[in-house]
Motif scaffolding. Structure first.
Motif, PDB file in Angstrom:
ATOM      1  N   HIS A 271       0.824  -1.212   0.000  1.00 48.32           N
ATOM      2  CA  HIS A 271       0.000   0.000   0.000  1.00 48.32           C
ATOM      3  C   HIS A 271       0.862   1.267   0.000  1.00 48.32           C
ATOM      4  O   HIS A 271       0.397   2.337  -0.410  1.00 48.32           O
ATOM      5  CB  HIS A 271      -0.954  -0.015   1.204  1.00 48.32           C
ATOM      6  CG  HIS A 271      -0.273  -0.036   2.541  1.00 48.32           C
ATOM      7  ND1 HIS A 271      -0.059  -1.209   3.230  1.00 48.32           N
ATOM      8  CD2 HIS A 271       0.239   0.953   3.301  1.00 48.32           C
ATOM      9  CE1 HIS A 271       0.553  -0.925   4.379  1.00 48.32           C
ATOM     10  NE2 HIS A 271       0.747   0.381   4.434  1.00 48.32           N
ATOM     11  N   GLU A 272       2.125   1.163   0.455  1.00 48.19           N
ATOM     12  CA  GLU A 272       3.009   2.319   0.385  1.00 48.19           C
ATOM     13  C   GLU A 272       3.433   2.602  -1.052  1.00 48.19           C
ATOM     14  O   GLU A 272       3.747   3.731  -1.399  1.00 48.19           O
ATOM     15  CB  GLU A 272       4.230   2.075   1.262  1.00 48.19           C
ATOM     16  CG  GLU A 272       3.898   1.933   2.749  1.00 48.19           C
ATOM     17  CD  GLU A 272       5.143   1.649   3.577  1.00 48.19           C
ATOM     18  OE1 GLU A 272       6.226   1.543   2.973  1.00 48.19           O
ATOM     19  OE2 GLU A 272       5.021   1.530   4.815  1.00 48.19           O
ATOM     20  N   ALA A 273       3.459   1.554  -1.885  1.00 50.20           N
ATOM     21  CA  ALA A 273       3.805   1.740  -3.294  1.00 50.20           C
ATOM     22  C   ALA A 273       2.602   2.170  -4.128  1.00 50.20           C
ATOM     23  O   ALA A 273       2.739   2.893  -5.107  1.00 50.20           O
ATOM     24  CB  ALA A 273       4.405   0.456  -3.863  1.00 50.20           C
ATOM     25  N   LEU A 274       1.397   1.705  -3.735  1.00 49.80           N
ATOM     26  CA  LEU A 274       0.205   2.027  -4.515  1.00 49.80           C
ATOM     27  C   LEU A 274      -0.301   3.434  -4.242  1.00 49.80           C
ATOM     28  O   LEU A 274      -0.875   4.076  -5.125  1.00 49.80           O
ATOM     29  CB  LEU A 274      -0.903   1.015  -4.211  1.00 49.80           C
ATOM     30  CG  LEU A 274      -0.628  -0.444  -4.584  1.00 49.80           C
ATOM     31  CD1 LEU A 274      -1.805  -1.308  -4.172  1.00 49.80           C
ATOM     32  CD2 LEU A 274      -0.374  -0.588  -6.066  1.00 49.80           C
ATOM     33  N   LEU A 275      -0.163   3.894  -3.038  1.00 52.27           N
ATOM     34  CA  LEU A 275      -0.703   5.187  -2.627  1.00 52.27           C
ATOM     35  C   LEU A 275       0.421   6.204  -2.527  1.00 52.27           C
ATOM     36  O   LEU A 275       1.604   5.849  -2.344  1.00 52.27           O
ATOM     37  CB  LEU A 275      -1.433   5.031  -1.294  1.00 52.27           C
ATOM     38  CG  LEU A 275      -2.601   4.016  -1.299  1.00 52.27           C
ATOM     39  CD1 LEU A 275      -3.173   3.869   0.088  1.00 52.27           C
ATOM     40  CD2 LEU A 275      -3.664   4.431  -2.306  1.00 52.27           C
ATOM     41  N   PRO A 276       0.123   7.501  -2.607  1.00 55.00           N
ATOM     42  CA  PRO A 276      -1.221   8.088  -2.752  1.00 55.00           C
ATOM     43  C   PRO A 276      -1.715   8.029  -4.198  1.00 55.00           C
ATOM     44  O   PRO A 276      -0.946   8.214  -5.126  1.00 55.00           O
ATOM     45  CB  PRO A 276      -1.031   9.529  -2.301  1.00 55.00           C
ATOM     46  CG  PRO A 276       0.407   9.807  -2.638  1.00 55.00           C
ATOM     47  CD  PRO A 276       1.166   8.533  -2.425  1.00 55.00           C
TER      48      PRO A 276
ATOM     49  N   MET B 245      -6.022  -7.828   6.427  1.00 50.09           N
ATOM     50  CA  MET B 245      -6.381  -6.488   5.968  1.00 50.09           C
ATOM     51  C   MET B 245      -5.706  -5.458   6.866  1.00 50.09           C
ATOM     52  O   MET B 245      -5.521  -5.692   8.070  1.00 50.09           O
ATOM     53  CB  MET B 245      -7.897  -6.294   5.993  1.00 50.09           C
ATOM     54  CG  MET B 245      -8.668  -7.217   5.057  1.00 50.09           C
ATOM     55  SD  MET B 245      -8.417  -6.824   3.312  1.00 50.09           S
ATOM     56  CE  MET B 245      -9.196  -5.205   3.212  1.00 50.09           C
ATOM     57  N   VAL B 246      -5.348  -4.329   6.276  1.00 53.20           N
ATOM     58  CA  VAL B 246      -4.730  -3.245   7.036  1.00 53.20           C
ATOM     59  C   VAL B 246      -5.559  -1.981   6.813  1.00 53.20           C
ATOM     60  O   VAL B 246      -5.969  -1.666   5.696  1.00 53.20           O
ATOM     61  CB  VAL B 246      -3.264  -3.046   6.590  1.00 53.20           C
ATOM     62  CG1 VAL B 246      -3.162  -2.749   5.112  1.00 53.20           C
ATOM     63  CG2 VAL B 246      -2.621  -1.922   7.392  1.00 53.20           C
ATOM     64  N   GLN B 247      -5.878  -1.295   7.907  1.00 52.01           N
ATOM     65  CA  GLN B 247      -6.621  -0.047   7.840  1.00 52.01           C
ATOM     66  C   GLN B 247      -5.679   1.088   7.446  1.00 52.01           C
ATOM     67  O   GLN B 247      -4.551   1.181   7.963  1.00 52.01           O
ATOM     68  CB  GLN B 247      -7.287   0.251   9.186  1.00 52.01           C
ATOM     69  CG  GLN B 247      -8.256  -0.837   9.642  1.00 52.01           C
ATOM     70  CD  GLN B 247      -9.466  -0.918   8.734  1.00 52.01           C
ATOM     71  OE1 GLN B 247      -9.889   0.087   8.168  1.00 52.01           O
ATOM     72  NE2 GLN B 247     -10.015  -2.132   8.603  1.00 52.01           N
ATOM     73  N   LEU B 248      -6.114   1.977   6.551  1.00 52.00           N
ATOM     74  CA  LEU B 248      -5.269   3.043   6.018  1.00 52.00           C
ATOM     75  C   LEU B 248      -5.876   4.400   6.335  1.00 52.00           C
ATOM     76  O   LEU B 248      -7.108   4.561   6.372  1.00 52.00           O
ATOM     77  CB  LEU B 248      -5.117   2.894   4.501  1.00 52.00           C
ATOM     78  CG  LEU B 248      -4.543   1.556   4.000  1.00 52.00           C
ATOM     79  CD1 LEU B 248      -4.543   1.526   2.487  1.00 52.00           C
ATOM     80  CD2 LEU B 248      -3.140   1.346   4.551  1.00 52.00           C
ATOM     81  N   ASP B 249      -5.020   5.347   6.546  1.00 45.78           N
ATOM     82  CA  ASP B 249      -5.438   6.732   6.768  1.00 45.78           C
ATOM     83  C   ASP B 249      -5.345   7.470   5.426  1.00 45.78           C
ATOM     84  O   ASP B 249      -4.423   8.243   5.180  1.00 45.78           O
ATOM     85  CB  ASP B 249      -4.552   7.376   7.835  1.00 45.78           C
ATOM     86  CG  ASP B 249      -5.044   8.780   8.198  1.00 45.78           C
ATOM     87  OD1 ASP B 249      -6.175   9.122   7.779  1.00 45.78           O
ATOM     88  OD2 ASP B 249      -4.302   9.525   8.867  1.00 45.78           O
ATOM     89  N   ASP B 250      -6.289   7.168   4.556  1.00 47.15           N
ATOM     90  CA  ASP B 250      -6.276   7.710   3.207  1.00 47.15           C
ATOM     91  C   ASP B 250      -7.675   8.194   2.856  1.00 47.15           C
ATOM     92  O   ASP B 250      -8.679   7.598   3.274  1.00 47.15           O
ATOM     93  CB  ASP B 250      -5.818   6.642   2.209  1.00 47.15           C
ATOM     94  CG  ASP B 250      -5.547   7.229   0.837  1.00 47.15           C
ATOM     95  OD1 ASP B 250      -4.433   7.715   0.606  1.00 47.15           O
ATOM     96  OD2 ASP B 250      -6.476   7.201   0.013  1.00 47.15           O
ATOM     97  N   MET B 251      -7.763   9.249   2.048  1.00 43.93           N
ATOM     98  CA  MET B 251      -9.056   9.821   1.687  1.00 43.93           C
ATOM     99  C   MET B 251      -9.814   8.934   0.700  1.00 43.93           C
ATOM    100  O   MET B 251     -11.046   8.945   0.660  1.00 43.93           O
ATOM    101  CB  MET B 251      -8.851  11.213   1.070  1.00 43.93           C
ATOM    102  CG  MET B 251      -8.245  12.225   2.026  1.00 43.93           C
ATOM    103  SD  MET B 251      -9.349  12.577   3.414  1.00 43.93           S
ATOM    104  CE  MET B 251     -10.697  13.370   2.573  1.00 43.93           C
ATOM    105  N   GLU B 252      -9.107   8.149  -0.099  1.00 39.98           N
ATOM    106  CA  GLU B 252      -9.750   7.352  -1.142  1.00 39.98           C
ATOM    107  C   GLU B 252      -9.905   5.886  -0.756  1.00 39.98           C
ATOM    108  O   GLU B 252     -10.901   5.255  -1.063  1.00 39.98           O
ATOM    109  CB  GLU B 252      -8.927   7.438  -2.439  1.00 39.98           C
ATOM    110  CG  GLU B 252      -8.887   8.822  -3.063  1.00 39.98           C
ATOM    111  CD  GLU B 252     -10.167   9.139  -3.803  1.00 39.98           C
ATOM    112  OE1 GLU B 252     -10.913   8.206  -4.097  1.00 39.98           O
ATOM    113  OE2 GLU B 252     -10.418  10.334  -4.090  1.00 39.98           O
ATOM    114  N   VAL B 253      -8.898   5.320  -0.100  1.00 38.11           N
ATOM    115  CA  VAL B 253      -8.868   3.885   0.225  1.00 38.11           C
ATOM    116  C   VAL B 253      -8.886   3.731   1.735  1.00 38.11           C
ATOM    117  O   VAL B 253      -7.972   4.203   2.422  1.00 38.11           O
ATOM    118  CB  VAL B 253      -7.623   3.209  -0.380  1.00 38.11           C
ATOM    119  CG1 VAL B 253      -7.632   1.710  -0.077  1.00 38.11           C
ATOM    120  CG2 VAL B 253      -7.557   3.439  -1.882  1.00 38.11           C
ATOM    121  N   ALA B 254      -9.921   3.073   2.268  1.00 37.64           N
ATOM    122  CA  ALA B 254     -10.038   2.895   3.716  1.00 37.64           C
ATOM    123  C   ALA B 254      -9.261   1.687   4.206  1.00 37.64           C
ATOM    124  O   ALA B 254      -8.714   1.703   5.315  1.00 37.64           O
ATOM    125  CB  ALA B 254     -11.517   2.754   4.111  1.00 37.64           C
ATOM    126  N   ALA B 255      -9.204   0.629   3.432  1.00 37.16           N
ATOM    127  CA  ALA B 255      -8.505  -0.583   3.856  1.00 37.16           C
ATOM    128  C   ALA B 255      -7.996  -1.301   2.621  1.00 37.16           C
ATOM    129  O   ALA B 255      -8.513  -1.130   1.516  1.00 37.16           O
ATOM    130  CB  ALA B 255      -9.418  -1.503   4.672  1.00 37.16           C
TER     131      ALA B 255
END
Length: 457
Positions: free
Chosen positions: A380-385, A429-439
């Motif tokens: 998720h660090e590679a996919l986001l933001p 699953m990992v919860q994310l602090d992102d405006m578009e993707v929650a998990a």
């Protein structure tokens, strides 16, 4: 030797040289040069003749007769308050049946050993063989109602039950292995068909099969570690393990096939509808013929004319079209309609994602080269933001990393498959602090140093 002994010896010798009518009828189904007694499976089946005759007594005839027999036997076997039933008790319990039908069923069950008649007490008793037969039938009926699309539940339950009491056989394992082989061939045919609907249906069945595989892994480990099991059982268990691995490895094949269909999807203009949406709507329609109602005001009326009249009409129509073309001239030019191609945006996004991963796979840029840095990073660090659509598109490309079949092709996806990166997903699953993707599914992206050295050399 007495006359009685001579007669007994003569009878035994005659029985050896004169097979029974049943054996002669069985031999009639085989080749003349083949003896029935030389076939191993025939021996096992003949040894189980009493049990097979019980099933014949229950299921011979029409469905209505079979249903009534099972109904009577289940009603008596389910009564645990008493082990004996008088005829008056049976008449009271089964009063909804006609007396003639009840008498016929009781006689058939009693004759074939499913009900035992106690002459001294004048009562019926359900035999142990009848309870075993009903138990197997009830287990099959119960598992058949659980929407088991893979149809592995009953076979696996038989193996589990036999393993629990220490009596699993290679034949039971062969049945399970055969079902796994059938499922694998079915899924491969669905992938080769290229049909999206068949792929979706097979993928759902594949998920069900994987659930049963997970439940059966512990049973197979117990069988392979059992020192008392024979060699045939060990070989069958190992073959099942290999079949399960082949079945689980089909996840990537489903993903690639669906991604290929997604890339080739045809959209109808700017409506947002695709051919898949139209087909799904047509399949959901109960009566396709009703769509043509009121579409034609009058039915088609055929006209029967002679060939000479057909030639005259055809010549007139042809000359009329030529005159119209000469009189009207060429049509005036018009500007082509302006359309927005979605493929360019998708290709540009794929190129950006490929450039990002290529830079990430460069040896000097990868964080694992530094001593204080980890050897891999979270996906998720590679996919986001990124937006949800972009992140989803990038994530759908990750299973192509290291795919040999895709790497042998040409194009952007082939370059992606040849990158020295390894994609390792998990079930968490990992919860994310992102405006578009929650998990997002927890996964890691690591650099394959061996592939990097080969690429550098």
């Amino acid at each position: 030797m007495s006359n009685t002994a001579h007669a007994a010896a003569s009878t035994a010798t005659a029985a050896e040289h004169n097979p029974t009518e049943q054996e002669q009828a069985l031999q009639a189904h085989f080749q003349p040069h083949v003896s029935v007694d030389e076939i191993e499976q025939v021996f096992h089946l003949k040894r189980a003749q009493p049990l097979l005759q019980v099933f014949t007594a229950l299921f011979h005839g029409g469905f209505e007769s079979v249903l009534v027999r099972l109904l009577v036997l289940r009603e008596l076997a389910n009564d645990t308050t008493s082990s004996a039933f008088s005829r008056a008790d049976i008449n009271t319990r089964l009063a909804y049946l006609l007396p003639e039908s009840l008498e016929t069923v009781l006689m058939r069950l009693r004759t074939n050993g499913l009900l035992a008649w106690d002459t001294q007490q004048g009562v019926y008793r359900v035999t142990p063989m009848a309870r075993n037969v009903l138990s197997s039938i009830d287990a099959l009926l119960t598992l058949g109602q659980d929407h088991d699309e893979a149809e592995m539940g009953f076979l696996l339950s038989q193996v589990a039950g036999a393993q629990a009491v220490g009596g699993v056989t290679s034949e039971q394992l062969q049945h399970l292995l055969g079902r796994l082989t059938d499922l694998t061939d079915e899924f491969r045919d669905a992938i080769a068909s290229g049909s999206e609907f068949r792929l979706r249906e097979s993928q759902a069945k594949w998920h069900t099969a994987c659930d049963w595989v997970e439940k059966g892994s512990e049973i197979l480990r117990a069988i392979t570690s059992d020192e008392n099991a024979d060699a045939a059982t060990h070989r069958a268990a190992q073959a099942i393990g290999r079949a399960q691995s082949s079945l689980l490895n089909m996840q990537g094949m489903f993903s690639r096939a669906l991604n290929q269909i997604e890339r080739q999807r045809v959209h109808l203009g700017q409506s947002g509808l695709s051919t898949t949406d139209i087909k799904r709507w047509l399949l959901a329609h109960p009566d396709l013929a009703s769509l043509a109602e009121d579409a034609i005001e009058q039915p088609v009326k055929p006209l029967f004319i002679t060939p000479a009249e057909m030639i005259d009409v055809a010549e007139t129509e042809l000359m009329a079209e030529r005159v119209a073309v000469v009189a009207s001239g060429l049509p005036s030019g018009e500007d082509a309609p302006l359309t927005v191609s979605e493929d360019q945006d998708m290709q540009r996004e794929l190129d950006d994602w490929l450039a990002r991963l290529s830079d990430f796979a460069t040896l000097n840029n990868f964080p694992s080269i530094a001593d204080e840095s980890p050897r891999d990073i979270k996906v998720h660090e590679a996919l986001l933001p990124a937006s949800f659509a972009v992140a989803s598109y990038r994530a759908s490309m990750l299973p192509l990393l290291g795919d040999e079949g895709e790497a042998s092709l040409q194009g952007a996806t082939a370059e992606l498959a040849r990158l020295p990166l390894q994609f390792a997903p998990t079930d968490m699953m990992v919860q994310l602090d992102d405006m578009e993707v929650a998990a997002m599914t927890l996964a890691r992206l690591s650099l394959d140093l061996n592939d990097s050295d080969k690429a550098a050399s």
